[in-house]
Design an enzyme around this catalytic site. Sequence first.
Site, mmCIF file in Angstrom:
data_model
loop_
_atom_site.group_PDB
_atom_site.id
_atom_site.type_symbol
_atom_site.label_atom_id
_atom_site.label_comp_id
_atom_site.label_asym_id
_atom_site.label_seq_id
_atom_site.Cartn_x
_atom_site.Cartn_y
_atom_site.Cartn_z
ATOM 1 N N LYS A 1 0.821 -1.213 0.000
ATOM 2 C CA LYS A 1 0.000 0.000 0.000
ATOM 3 C C LYS A 1 0.854 1.262 0.000
ATOM 4 O O LYS A 1 0.510 2.241 -0.669
ATOM 5 C CB LYS A 1 -0.939 0.010 1.211
ATOM 6 N N CYS B 1 -13.942 -2.916 9.694
ATOM 7 C CA CYS B 1 -14.796 -2.824 8.520
ATOM 8 C C CYS B 1 -14.849 -4.149 7.769
ATOM 9 O O CYS B 1 -15.803 -4.420 7.044
ATOM 10 C CB CYS B 1 -14.339 -1.697 7.597
ATOM 11 N N CYS C 1 -5.664 13.827 25.905
ATOM 12 C CA CYS C 1 -5.032 12.934 24.946
ATOM 13 C C CYS C 1 -6.030 11.827 24.587
ATOM 14 O O CYS C 1 -7.124 11.747 25.152
ATOM 15 C CB CYS C 1 -3.725 12.359 25.498
#
Length: 255
Positions: free
Chosen positions: A83, A186, A170
Amino acid sequence: MNDQQLLRYSRHILLDPIGIEGQNRLLASHALIVGAGGLGCPSALYLAAAGVGTLTIVDDDEVDLTNLQRQILHREKSVGRAKVESARDALHDINPGTEVIALRKRLCGDELLEQVAAADVVLDCSDNFATRHAINRACVASRTPLVSGAAIRFDGQVSVFDSRQPDAPCYHCLFPEGGEVEEVRCAVMGVFAPLTGIIGTVQAAEALKVLAQTGRTLAGRLLLLDALGMEWRSITLPRDPGCAVCGEGAGAPGP
């Protein structure tokens, strides 16, 4: 800036809150993007197009056919490629003036802290809590602003965690490590393709404001999007004084 750069970035330069000074800051800046997937792709595209001088992109994964529904840096011919290499080539086509450093690995420990400390802003475009917490600890330790995004199904969220601000929370303040937070991906739950583009683009916008030193960022706020109903909500995030990472009495955070 040379004449070509003045022309390329003229629409930014025309904006008073950015101008030549802000654009010069972008050209001299370095952004670290962790993740070259659904969020990292649109974030990287806009940072490169806007003229950020150096982008370091970190991801150890390869392009899969299922990625192409939302990961807009990659093409069908990129299936099987790393990627970060696919991203580097696409970003060079968008703006050859941006240096893209492609790291095909998972950063951890001292190497993560070194890369975070070398950047002016970090964009967390990862997809798991372990990585997000490691990035947060490194950002707090090096006082590097962190732009964090997440997208699953039709729900998205984005915030800025800027430890240079004394009262800013944070990521650990929002999602304590080891807390009862369901981790969903996902690959199992699905994700609405444009949602990753919307959240990733907001991450890019927040990073550009940090780098150009302009505007009000999402530090201390969490922006939530229900893309199915296209409704936005903004929630104030207080700092947790007892936070194990950034709170009073917290030890020096390690990645």
